[in-house]
Every structure is written in C-alpha cells, then in structure tokens.
Design a protein around this motif. Structure first.
Motif, PDB file in Angstrom:
ATOM      1  N   SER A  58       0.834  -1.200   0.000  1.00  5.70           N
ATOM      2  CA  SER A  58       0.000   0.000   0.000  1.00  5.70           C
ATOM      3  C   SER A  58       0.868   1.249   0.000  1.00  5.70           C
ATOM      4  O   SER A  58       2.048   1.204   0.326  1.00  5.70           O
ATOM      5  CB  SER A  58      -0.885  -0.002   1.245  1.00  5.70           C
ATOM      6  OG  SER A  58      -1.562  -1.219   1.337  1.00  5.70           O
ATOM      7  N   GLY A  59       0.230   2.367  -0.345  1.00  3.51           N
ATOM      8  CA  GLY A  59       0.952   3.639  -0.322  1.00  3.51           C
ATOM      9  C   GLY A  59       1.130   4.188  -1.721  1.00  3.51           C
ATOM     10  O   GLY A  59       0.578   3.666  -2.699  1.00  3.51           O
ATOM     11  N   SER A  60       1.926   5.239  -1.815  1.00  4.38           N
ATOM     12  CA  SER A  60       2.049   5.975  -3.076  1.00  4.38           C
ATOM     13  C   SER A  60       3.139   5.424  -3.996  1.00  4.38           C
ATOM     14  O   SER A  60       3.237   5.868  -5.143  1.00  4.38           O
ATOM     15  CB  SER A  60       2.333   7.452  -2.763  1.00  4.38           C
ATOM     16  OG  SER A  60       3.520   7.549  -1.992  1.00  4.38           O
ATOM     17  N   ALA A 116       7.496   1.901   2.352  1.00  4.15           N
ATOM     18  CA  ALA A 116       7.904   2.027   3.753  1.00  4.15           C
ATOM     19  C   ALA A 116       8.004   3.502   4.099  1.00  4.15           C
ATOM     20  O   ALA A 116       8.261   4.334   3.229  1.00  4.15           O
ATOM     21  CB  ALA A 116       9.244   1.343   3.986  1.00  4.15           C
ATOM     22  N   GLY A 129       2.090   4.538   7.847  1.00  2.32           N
ATOM     23  CA  GLY A 129       1.765   5.946   7.627  1.00  2.32           C
ATOM     24  C   GLY A 129       0.395   6.097   6.986  1.00  2.32           C
ATOM     25  O   GLY A 129      -0.270   7.125   7.131  1.00  2.32           O
ATOM     26  N   ALA A 131      -1.925   3.669   7.602  1.00  4.97           N
ATOM     27  CA  ALA A 131      -2.762   2.827   8.478  1.00  4.97           C
ATOM     28  C   ALA A 131      -3.033   1.427   7.916  1.00  4.97           C
ATOM     29  O   ALA A 131      -4.036   0.802   8.250  1.00  4.97           O
ATOM     30  CB  ALA A 131      -4.083   3.530   8.798  1.00  4.97           C
TER      31      ALA A 131
HETATM   32  O1  LIG Z   1       0.183   2.202   5.779  1.00  2.62           O
HETATM   33  C1  LIG Z   1       0.817   2.493   4.782  1.00  2.62           C
HETATM   34  C2  LIG Z   1       1.955   1.743   4.300  1.00  2.62           C
HETATM   35  O2  LIG Z   1       2.730   1.134   5.290  1.00  2.62           O
HETATM   36  C3  LIG Z   1       2.814   2.426   3.257  1.00  2.62           C
HETATM   37  O3  LIG Z   1       3.467   1.407   2.558  1.00  2.62           O
HETATM   38  C4  LIG Z   1       3.847   3.390   3.823  1.00  2.62           C
HETATM   39  O4  LIG Z   1       3.178   4.383   4.580  1.00  2.62           O
HETATM   40  C5  LIG Z   1       4.690   4.057   2.736  1.00  2.62           C
HETATM   41  O5  LIG Z   1       3.876   4.749   1.855  1.00  2.62           O
HETATM   42  P1  LIG Z   1       4.457   5.641   0.678  1.00  2.62           P
HETATM   43  O6  LIG Z   1       5.026   4.731  -0.365  1.00  2.62           O
HETATM   44  O7  LIG Z   1       3.266   6.430   0.207  1.00  2.62           O
HETATM   45  O8  LIG Z   1       5.501   6.551   1.283  1.00  2.62           O
END
Ligand SMILES: O=C[C@H](O)[C@H](O)[C@H](O)COP(=O)(O)O
Length: 278
Positions: A58-60, A116, A129, A131
């Motif tokens: 998950s995440g961006s 991460a 980050g 959730a």
């Molecule tokens: O809960 C969210 C996940 O652990 C995401 O993988 C982490 O917050 C990193 O997200 P992003 O790639 O958006 O920085």
C-alpha cells in the motif's frame, strides 16, 4: 482454490527505468520519479515468470510496482494472482484487470512488494503511515520474499530519523485510551490518536480499528525489535508498524537517477542511472 498454472515467458518489450530528471520532464516531480525508479528496478529484478502469487503493498510507491508488472504483458499476468494489503491495493489490482486473491486462499506468496515510511541499515522499517500495516504485515509474513520500494528520503541509518509522527500502532477502538496511557508511561509522552482528515473523529482502519502514533526516543528506536515486542504485549494492540528483519532487500530511487539497494545480508549496491552508465 484455483491454483495458477505455469505461465509462458512474455515476448513483449519492457522499457528500462527512466532517471528522475527525465521523468521530471514528463511531468512527475523528482520524488515521484524516484519512487517510480525504485519500483521499476525492483520489479525487473524480482518478478520472474515463475512467480504466480504476488503481494501488492500500500501507499504511493506501490502503484508504480503494478505499472511495471503490467508491462510484463497479459500472457504472464493472466496466470498470476495478486494479493492486496489494503482497500487501496485491492482497487489497484481490480482496476488494472489483474486477478484478485486473498491471503486466506494463498497463504504462501512468491514475492511481495511494499512501500515504507523509513528503512534502517538492517532493513527494519516503519510502516503504517497510511494505516495499512496490519494487513501488510500478514501478507509480508506469508511471502517468501519481501521487497521494499521507496524514494531516497526513506533510506536512514536508524528508524525515526526523518519520520517524526512516531510508530503507527493499530488498536481495538474500546482500548485506545488505555493503550495511550500505557504508551505514555512506556516512554512516548506525545503518543496521540490519529485523527481523520475530512471526517470528524479518528482514522478507522480497513479492519475497523483505530491508530495511535507513538514517537519514541532515539535509544528506543535503535532497538526496534525490543520496542516492537514491548508495544505488542499491551493488551488492545492489534499490530505495530515496525517490521523487523522481514525484507530481503530495499530499493531506494535517488534524485540523480541512481538506485541504492540494501540487502538483508548487509550488502549495498548502487545502480547507476542509464545516463550515468553511458
Ligand atoms: O500504511 C501504509 C503503508 O505502510 C505504506 O506502505 C507506507 O506508509 C509508505 O507509503 P508511501 O510509499 O506512500 O511513502
């Protein structure tokens, strides 16, 4: 449970990852470009034709993982099943026409890709980050290989260097005040319940729980394994957003178009950008 059959090797051409400066010209900023570079490089190295069960974090950063997997072509992907870690990644899988599975059907996953919030030199990381860390940890534990993908801001020597909200902790709603009190007594006086944006009240996870963000002192963050265990022992805590010794490798896209790879055997590799290689 439908088992994936053995895929044939795709003959479609896959374009090499572009450097962030080049992608910036395509309209992505340098950080987005660095995320994409990390994701593309990681997929190129870790998604093999024989991999049929793939975890989608998950995440961006993860959408770029899916983008690159799609480039491997329909011949390969029609025989694969993708396991989500959140509502977001489920949508990503479904909206891209990929086969959706779940970890209860596929408790053994070939390779899982996830973002991460920070990754230290031993590949311990903060996650949650967004959730999503409970499902992310279950899928990561089910995976034979966990690969982290992130931009250069997440590459740190110890956890808590740049990511200051603290350790994300999923809690059952009725226990949140008790767990907050426990965390404050344990050395996180500024632990807070995560509040929603554009919704009155707290963030509610995909599992119907709340999230506490608990910043700890550097001495605690430098021993993430012990800290994770101490937090997890608090009754009412469902999962802690620290993943210790789980990933095999972490890929960080850098602003100059290179990629830094940290591995769980302690080795580090710097992959020069295509423009630097010429
Ligand atoms: O809960 C969210 C996940 O652990 C995401 O993988 C982490 O917050 C990193 O997200 P992003 O790639 O958006 O920085």
């Amino acid at each position: 449970m439908p088992l994936p059959s053995k895929p044939e090797v795709s003959t479609e051409t896959i374009r090499p990852p572009l450097a962030p400066q080049v992608i910036a010209g395509e309209g992505l900023n340098v950080i987005e470009a660095a995320k994409r570079l990390a994701a593309y490089t990681a997929v190129d190295r870790h998604v093999k034709p024989e991999h049929t069960v793939i975890g989608v974090g998950s995440g961006s950063t993860v959408p770029y993982v899916v983008e690159r997997i799609l480039e491997q072509g329909q011949e390969l992907n029609k025989n694969r099943v993708f396991i989500p870690t959140s509502f977001q990644s489920r949508e990503l899988i479904v909206n891209n026409g990929l086969n959706l599975g779940d970890v209860d059907q596929y408790p053994t996953i070939d390779v899982d890709f996830d973002g991460a919030d920070e990754v230290d030199n031993e590949l311990n990381c903060i996650k949650g980050g967004g959730a999503c860390h409970l499902r992310e940890k279950v899928v990561a534990e089910a995976a034979t290989t966990l690969i982290l993908v992130a931009d250069y801001r997440k590459n740190v020597s110890y956890l808590g260097t740049n990511f200051d909200p603290g350790v994300p902790i999923e809690v059952v709603p009725f226990a949140y005040a008790k767990v907050l009190k426990n965390l404050r007594a344990m050395g996180s006086p500024n632990a807070t319940l995560r509040m929603a944006v554009r919704k009155a009240g707290p963030v509610v996870t995909d599992n119907g729980n709340f999230v506490i963000d608990a910043p700890f002192a550097r001495k605690d963050m430098m021993d993430p394994f012990t800290l994770t265990h101490k937090i997890k022992m608090l009754t009412g805590v469902v999962e802690v957003g620290i993943f210790c010794h789980m990933a095999q490798a972490a890929y960080f896209g850098n602003a100059d178009g290179s990629v830094t790879i940290k591995r769980n055997d302690g080795t580090t590799e710097e992959v020069a950008s295509p423009s630097q290689q010429k």
